[in-house]
Scaffold this motif. Structure first.
Motif, PDB file in Angstrom:
ATOM      1  N   ALA A  55       0.834  -1.203   0.000  1.00  0.00           N
ATOM      2  CA  ALA A  55       0.000   0.000   0.000  1.00  0.00           C
ATOM      3  C   ALA A  55       0.867   1.250   0.000  1.00  0.00           C
ATOM      4  O   ALA A  55       2.032   1.226   0.408  1.00  0.00           O
ATOM      5  CB  ALA A  55      -0.929   0.002   1.214  1.00  0.00           C
ATOM      6  N   TYR A  56       0.266   2.347  -0.459  1.00  0.00           N
ATOM      7  CA  TYR A  56       0.994   3.617  -0.627  1.00  0.00           C
ATOM      8  C   TYR A  56       0.239   4.741   0.070  1.00  0.00           C
ATOM      9  O   TYR A  56      -0.997   4.769   0.098  1.00  0.00           O
ATOM     10  CB  TYR A  56       1.141   3.940  -2.111  1.00  0.00           C
ATOM     11  CG  TYR A  56       1.678   5.315  -2.395  1.00  0.00           C
ATOM     12  CD1 TYR A  56       3.024   5.600  -2.216  1.00  0.00           C
ATOM     13  CD2 TYR A  56       0.828   6.339  -2.829  1.00  0.00           C
ATOM     14  CE1 TYR A  56       3.524   6.871  -2.471  1.00  0.00           C
ATOM     15  CE2 TYR A  56       1.317   7.613  -3.078  1.00  0.00           C
ATOM     16  CZ  TYR A  56       2.661   7.876  -2.896  1.00  0.00           C
ATOM     17  OH  TYR A  56       3.153   9.132  -3.133  1.00  0.00           O
ATOM     18  N   ARG A  57       1.002   5.712   0.596  1.00  0.00           N
ATOM     19  CA  ARG A  57       0.381   6.846   1.272  1.00  0.00           C
ATOM     20  C   ARG A  57       1.282   8.073   1.165  1.00  0.00           C
ATOM     21  O   ARG A  57       2.509   7.959   1.160  1.00  0.00           O
ATOM     22  CB  ARG A  57       0.163   6.511   2.747  1.00  0.00           C
ATOM     23  CG  ARG A  57      -0.548   7.599   3.531  1.00  0.00           C
ATOM     24  CD  ARG A  57      -0.698   7.225   4.987  1.00  0.00           C
ATOM     25  NE  ARG A  57      -1.374   8.262   5.745  1.00  0.00           N
ATOM     26  CZ  ARG A  57      -1.505   8.260   7.066  1.00  0.00           C
ATOM     27  NH1 ARG A  57      -0.996   7.268   7.781  1.00  0.00           N
ATOM     28  NH2 ARG A  57      -2.137   9.235   7.677  1.00  0.00           N
ATOM     29  N   GLU A  58       0.681   9.258   1.094  1.00  0.00           N
ATOM     30  CA  GLU A  58       1.388  10.526   1.168  1.00  0.00           C
ATOM     31  C   GLU A  58       0.902  11.284   2.394  1.00  0.00           C
ATOM     32  O   GLU A  58      -0.273  11.207   2.737  1.00  0.00           O
ATOM     33  CB  GLU A  58       1.124  11.374  -0.087  1.00  0.00           C
ATOM     34  CG  GLU A  58       1.596  10.749  -1.379  1.00  0.00           C
ATOM     35  CD  GLU A  58       1.300  11.631  -2.582  1.00  0.00           C
ATOM     36  OE1 GLU A  58       0.923  12.818  -2.385  1.00  0.00           O
ATOM     37  OE2 GLU A  58       1.432  11.146  -3.715  1.00  0.00           O
ATOM     38  N   LEU A  59       1.798  11.997   3.044  1.00  0.00           N
ATOM     39  CA  LEU A  59       1.397  12.789   4.200  1.00  0.00           C
ATOM     40  C   LEU A  59       2.339  13.979   4.356  1.00  0.00           C
ATOM     41  O   LEU A  59       3.419  14.030   3.751  1.00  0.00           O
ATOM     42  CB  LEU A  59       1.397  11.956   5.478  1.00  0.00           C
ATOM     43  CG  LEU A  59       2.720  11.310   5.917  1.00  0.00           C
ATOM     44  CD1 LEU A  59       2.726  11.114   7.434  1.00  0.00           C
ATOM     45  CD2 LEU A  59       2.895   9.954   5.244  1.00  0.00           C
ATOM     46  N   THR A  60       1.898  14.935   5.152  1.00  0.00           N
ATOM     47  CA  THR A  60       2.696  16.127   5.440  1.00  0.00           C
ATOM     48  C   THR A  60       3.178  16.079   6.882  1.00  0.00           C
ATOM     49  O   THR A  60       2.398  15.808   7.793  1.00  0.00           O
ATOM     50  CB  THR A  60       1.874  17.405   5.214  1.00  0.00           C
ATOM     51  OG1 THR A  60       1.480  17.471   3.846  1.00  0.00           O
ATOM     52  CG2 THR A  60       2.698  18.643   5.553  1.00  0.00           C
ATOM     53  N   VAL A  61       4.465  16.303   7.073  1.00  0.00           N
ATOM     54  CA  VAL A  61       5.068  16.329   8.405  1.00  0.00           C
ATOM     55  C   VAL A  61       5.366  17.781   8.761  1.00  0.00           C
ATOM     56  O   VAL A  61       6.045  18.483   8.015  1.00  0.00           O
ATOM     57  CB  VAL A  61       6.368  15.499   8.440  1.00  0.00           C
ATOM     58  CG1 VAL A  61       7.060  15.645   9.784  1.00  0.00           C
ATOM     59  CG2 VAL A  61       6.067  14.037   8.142  1.00  0.00           C
ATOM     60  N   ARG A  62       4.832  18.239   9.886  1.00  0.00           N
ATOM     61  CA  ARG A  62       5.058  19.612  10.348  1.00  0.00           C
ATOM     62  C   ARG A  62       6.299  19.659  11.227  1.00  0.00           C
ATOM     63  O   ARG A  62       6.488  18.821  12.112  1.00  0.00           O
ATOM     64  CB  ARG A  62       3.851  20.115  11.142  1.00  0.00           C
ATOM     65  CG  ARG A  62       2.519  19.964  10.415  1.00  0.00           C
ATOM     66  CD  ARG A  62       2.423  20.872   9.205  1.00  0.00           C
ATOM     67  NE  ARG A  62       1.127  20.725   8.523  1.00  0.00           N
ATOM     68  CZ  ARG A  62       0.826  21.322   7.393  1.00  0.00           C
ATOM     69  NH1 ARG A  62       1.713  22.126   6.817  1.00  0.00           N
ATOM     70  NH2 ARG A  62      -0.352  21.130   6.839  1.00  0.00           N
ATOM     71  N   THR A  63       7.156  20.635  10.979  1.00  0.00           N
ATOM     72  CA  THR A  63       8.364  20.797  11.780  1.00  0.00           C
ATOM     73  C   THR A  63       8.516  22.268  12.165  1.00  0.00           C
ATOM     74  O   THR A  63       7.788  23.134  11.656  1.00  0.00           O
ATOM     75  CB  THR A  63       9.622  20.363  11.001  1.00  0.00           C
ATOM     76  OG1 THR A  63       9.900  21.341   9.985  1.00  0.00           O
ATOM     77  CG2 THR A  63       9.430  18.998  10.346  1.00  0.00           C
ATOM     78  N   ALA A  64       9.495  22.552  13.009  1.00  0.00           N
ATOM     79  CA  ALA A  64       9.740  23.926  13.435  1.00  0.00           C
ATOM     80  C   ALA A  64      10.235  24.791  12.285  1.00  0.00           C
ATOM     81  O   ALA A  64      10.104  26.017  12.328  1.00  0.00           O
ATOM     82  CB  ALA A  64      10.754  23.945  14.577  1.00  0.00           C
ATOM     83  N   HIS A  65      10.789  24.179  11.236  1.00  0.00           N
ATOM     84  CA  HIS A  65      11.321  24.946  10.110  1.00  0.00           C
ATOM     85  C   HIS A  65      10.424  24.873   8.878  1.00  0.00           C
ATOM     86  O   HIS A  65      10.821  25.283   7.795  1.00  0.00           O
ATOM     87  CB  HIS A  65      12.733  24.451   9.752  1.00  0.00           C
ATOM     88  CG  HIS A  65      12.829  22.960   9.577  1.00  0.00           C
ATOM     89  ND1 HIS A  65      12.448  22.311   8.427  1.00  0.00           N
ATOM     90  CD2 HIS A  65      13.240  22.002  10.430  1.00  0.00           C
ATOM     91  CE1 HIS A  65      12.638  21.017   8.571  1.00  0.00           C
ATOM     92  NE2 HIS A  65      13.115  20.796   9.790  1.00  0.00           N
TER      93      HIS A  65
END
Length: 416
Positions: A55-65
């Motif tokens: 299976a495949y997935r895309e996501l956004t990771v939030r960071t301090a920068h």
């Protein structure tokens, strides 16, 4: 190769949901029902099913920068037909774009692999080999060993890590993080000498290295450059190369050679003291060579490639860089090494910032993997996966300058 051994047992952590309650399924259809239930669970969790067990997935990771886009493929190695394997161009010293490597083998998905010798600007006239820094095993056979620690390319591993660290799958079908060291000997009428390398772009000072037909056509001159303390140190002029066939020396040369090595022939390259030892072997002299990649565990690797530990037991390893955000690639292990998650990020194109190594460890853990390794990154970071609409392979992450960088090896996922 029987001498190849794996290391470090994985810790189970990810449990996929099973099919919801329903009618009793006859035994002949039990596996099919379990497969359908697992795929449905993946889809419900935001994953796109590419094939049963993958299976495949895309996501956004939030960071301090800023934010970074992450692209991931999950493969359940417990599922019938689902397996992982090493992808490489057929030679250690060669590079090919990942889409071609994966497409030629019919992979469902793949991620780029180990760090490699990409530039020899400090050694004028010496060709970059494209060979990886770490060990590699393919179909149980040792392809190459690790270069000296100071000669490696890529980010330094956390404390305790070495250039000998690998990720692979054993003959039991379980993925493991381990360490593979070269054990080899040259036996002549004058005695036994320990070998210092196998198909490596850099040899330890004073050693003798073995090159086989797996090396490829690239010049072996780079192996006599640098030292055990510096990759940038000059090349030595004290070299000798001996070709062995059917247990006898058949050729001697004062400088490292180039071009393919015939199957059944072995080239011994010595530098400094190693060169002086080889000088005692005239044409016709009897020679015996043995070598293997070994570790402390009893389960041999079917395949392995250089990779560096990122997290263990759900915790990022101490000493990881937490400052530099770059495009990254990694592999997470779950369910005791029976589930793999391949991932790569954006980081030099558009608004994505990339990730630091500590952030990468967190991203791998958040995807349900208690253990993980990081691979080559920067412009090499690439994830390809099957397009469910067309059936072809597509690059999922945004590449540096929009172009695939040819790579020497990769981890591929297969079905059927």
């Amino acid at each position: 190769m029987a001498g190849v051994r794996s290391s470090l047992r994985c810790v189970a952590a990810l449990v996929l949901a099973v099919a919801p309650a329903g009618p009793v399924v006859p035994p002949a259809g039990a596996e099919a029902a379990r497969t359908a239930g697992l795929d449905a669970a993946e889809a419900a969790g935001g994953w796109e099913v590419l094939a049963p067990g993958v299976a495949y997935r895309e996501l956004t990771v939030r960071t301090a920068h800023g934010s970074a886009r992450v692209y991931a493929v999950r493969a359940d190695l417990r599922r019938p037909g689902v397996r992982a394997d090493l992808l490489f161009p057929g030679a250690v010293a060669a590079r090919t774009p990942l889409t071609q490597l994966a497409g030629a083998r019919g992979a469902v998905a793949a991620v780029n692999g180990d760090f490699f010798d990409i530039s020899e600007d400090q050694h004028p006239g010496v060709e970059a080999t494209g060979a990886t820094s770490g060990p590699a095993v393919y179909r149980g056979r040792a392809l190459k060993a690790a270069v000296p620690e100071a000669q490696r390319f890529g980010w330094r591993p956390p404390p305790g890590g070495t250039v000998e660290d690998v990720l692979g799958v054993g003959v039991d079908g379980v993925a493991r993080i381990g360490r593979l060291s070269l054990r080899g000997h040259l036996r002549t009428v004058d005695g036994v000498r320990t070998l210092g390398g196998l198909n490596q772009y850099a040899l330890p000072v004073g050693s003798i290295g073995v090159f086989t037909s797996d090396w490829g056509e690239v010049s072996r001159a780079r192996a006599a450059c640098g030292t055990d303390e510096s990759r940038q140190a000059p090349c030595t002029s004290e070299t000798l190369e001996v070709t062995v066939r059917q247990g006898r020396v058949v050729a001697v040369a004062a400088t490292p050679g180039t071009g393919p090595i015939p199957t059944g022939s072995t080239v011994l390259l010595g530098r400094e003291a190693g060169a002086r030892a080889l000088a005692a072997l005239p044409p016709g002299a009897p020679v015996a060579v043995d070598y293997g990649l070994v570790s402390g565990e009893p389960v041999p690797f079917v395949f392995a490639l250089g990779a560096h530990s990122l997290l263990r037991g759900g915790h990022a390893l101490p000493g990881l860089d937490g400052t530099v955000a770059e495009p990254r690639s990694a592999v997470g292990l779950a369910a005791g090494g029976r589930v793999l998650t391949l991932l790569s990020t954006d980081g030099r194109e558009g608004s994505s910032t990339g990730l630091t190594l500590t952030e990468l460890a967190r991203a791998v853990a958040d995807l349900g993997c208690p253990d993980g390794v990081y691979l080559d990154g920067g412009a090499s970071a690439t994830l390809v996966a099957r397009d469910s609409a067309t059936g072809g392979l597509t690059v999922r992450n945004h590449l540096d300058h929009g172009r695939e960088r040819p790579v020497p090896n990769a981890l591929g996922i297969f079905t059927g």
